[in-house]
Design an enzyme around this catalytic site. Structure first.
Site, PDB file in Angstrom:
ATOM      1  N   TYR A   1       0.909   5.723   9.929  1.00 29.30           N
ATOM      2  CA  TYR A   1      -0.432   5.271   9.524  1.00 29.30           C
ATOM      3  C   TYR A   1      -0.380   3.846   8.972  1.00 29.30           C
ATOM      4  O   TYR A   1      -1.275   3.035   9.228  1.00 29.30           O
ATOM      5  CB  TYR A   1      -1.015   6.211   8.473  1.00 29.30           C
ATOM      6  CG  TYR A   1      -1.403   7.560   9.030  1.00 29.30           C
ATOM      7  CD1 TYR A   1      -2.626   7.753   9.675  1.00 29.30           C
ATOM      8  CD2 TYR A   1      -0.544   8.660   8.922  1.00 29.30           C
ATOM      9  CE1 TYR A   1      -2.985   8.989  10.189  1.00 29.30           C
ATOM     10  CE2 TYR A   1      -0.896   9.899   9.431  1.00 29.30           C
ATOM     11  CZ  TYR A   1      -2.114  10.061  10.069  1.00 29.30           C
ATOM     12  OH  TYR A   1      -2.460  11.279  10.592  1.00 29.30           O
TER      13      TYR A   1
ATOM     14  N   ARG B   1     -13.163  21.249   4.921  1.00 28.28           N
ATOM     15  CA  ARG B   1     -14.513  21.075   5.457  1.00 28.28           C
ATOM     16  C   ARG B   1     -15.134  22.337   6.039  1.00 28.28           C
ATOM     17  O   ARG B   1     -16.339  22.370   6.246  1.00 28.28           O
ATOM     18  CB  ARG B   1     -14.493  19.985   6.540  1.00 28.28           C
ATOM     19  CG  ARG B   1     -14.232  18.604   5.989  1.00 28.28           C
ATOM     20  CD  ARG B   1     -14.139  17.575   7.082  1.00 28.28           C
ATOM     21  NE  ARG B   1     -12.954  17.762   7.914  1.00 28.28           N
ATOM     22  CZ  ARG B   1     -12.637  16.977   8.948  1.00 28.28           C
ATOM     23  NH1 ARG B   1     -13.435  15.979   9.284  1.00 28.28           N
ATOM     24  NH2 ARG B   1     -11.555  17.193   9.650  1.00 28.28           N
TER      25      ARG B   1
END
Length: 353
Positions: free
Chosen positions: A154, A31
């Protein structure tokens, strides 16, 4: 087979002589780069980039067009395996990954099957083949996966967590269920990494992002033992070339000696342990990768250069060092600072070789 034009990274992992210290960055395709943000915007979301081999190839190559990096790393995610298990992976803006069907009970674990990369994750392997072809031997390609423990956090938590309440409850109350889940993930990761190697990955890294959240005993039992299992099952040679393995446990500096015994070629380090201390403790048994604090890249070019100089001096003369950040690059870093970083590593490290 195309011969590698720049093999510094592989040579350093194998503790062979190099002219300068090789450098790459965790999350180097991401990003902080405007060209990546443009591709992601066009694709619609993060997983749409991962699941499109052409787009994954494009973003993998983007940082190599800007910087003199010594390795490319496959653009993918550590949660591709649980996604392939049908747990409903999705991403909330600003909140990270989430699963629609978290794994909480023995019945949930019993319903899981070991993934087969060739059929379940073929889009990743197609990306590896495409990237390797596009690289044309310019630099090596790194494949990767999450560690069983990190991926399990997760799956059980249903997303990111700070307290790990759900998975630590499973670990404490039903350890047999925890072990069953980790066995399934270890077998899945072994198959996945070997498939990446056959598709063209020339080194692999296992990311154990959350190993450091465990106690020393629990780390060995529930994280390191499963990474050892994976390392013992990996292809260590392909197409006549050695395929080095890197283990990276964030906040794992306490357990360096145990990690070395895993059979890996290189231990990745975060920024909490000085390289001279780490080098003294591993005694030349493995290469070391790291370990600049990613936040240094918010500094001036001069400050970055000073920190690079300090870290190179900490490691000292000799081989077996891959320069990297101690974790992934931050999304708000100015891309020009990365130029200063990479150039400083190459310019300042020659005197140590």
């Amino acid at each position: 087979m195309v011969e590698l034009k720049n093999d510094r990274f592989i040579r350093a992992l194998l503790k062979q002589d190099v002219d300068v210290t090789p450098v790459w960055m965790m999350r180097q395709a991401g990003r902080y780069l405007p060209e990546y943000r443009e591709v992601r915007k066009q694709a619609g979301d993060f997983m749409s980039v991962c699941q499109n081999p052409e787009l994954a190839c494009e973003v993998t190559l983007q940082p190599l067009r800007r910087y003199e990096l010594d390795a490319a790393i496959l653009f993918s995610d550590i949660l591709t395996i649980p996604d392939a298990m049908g747990l409903g992976l999705y991403f909330e803006t600003g909140e990270g990954p989430k699963f629609r069907k978290p794994v909480r009970t023995p019945e949930d674990v019993n319903a899981l099957k070991v993934t087969k990369a060739e059929s379940d994750l073929s889009y990743v392997l197609d990306a590896v083949k495409l990237i390797r072809n596009e690289l044309g031997g310019s630099v090596p390609l790194i494949g990767f996966s999450g560690s069983p423990w990190t991926v399990a956090t997760y799956m059980v938590e249903g997303g990111s967590s700070k307290e790990f309440a759900q998975i630590k409850s499973m670990l404490m109350n039903t350890p047999e269920t925890m072990h069953q889940l980790l066995h399934i993930l270890a077998d899945s990761v072994t198959d996945y990494l070997n498939a990446q190697i056959r598709a063209g990955a020339q080194a692999v890294q296992i990311f154990d992002t959350w190993g450091g959240a465990l106690s020393a005993h629990a780390y060995e039992t529930f994280s390191l033992n499963y990474m050892k299992k994976i390392v013992s099952g990996l292809l260590r040679e392909h197409d006549g070339q050695q395929v080095p393995v890197i283990l990276f446990t964030k906040n794992g500096g306490h357990w360096l000696e145990q990690i070395v015994e895993s059979g890996c070629d290189c231990v990745g380090l975060d920024w909490t342990i000085p390289l001279n201390e780490a080098r003294a403790r591993v005694g030349g048994q493995v290469a070391l990768q790291g370990n600049m604090d990613p936040a240094v890249l918010y500094g001036s070019a001069e400050a970055i250069r000073d920190e690079v100089s300090l870290i190179l001096n900490q490691f000292g003369k000799g081989n077996g060092h891959v320069f990297n950040l101690g974790h992934g690059i931050h999304q708000h870093v100015n891309p020009d600072r990365v130029t200063a970083f990479v150039d400083a590593v190459h310019e300042l490290s020659a005197q140590y070789h």
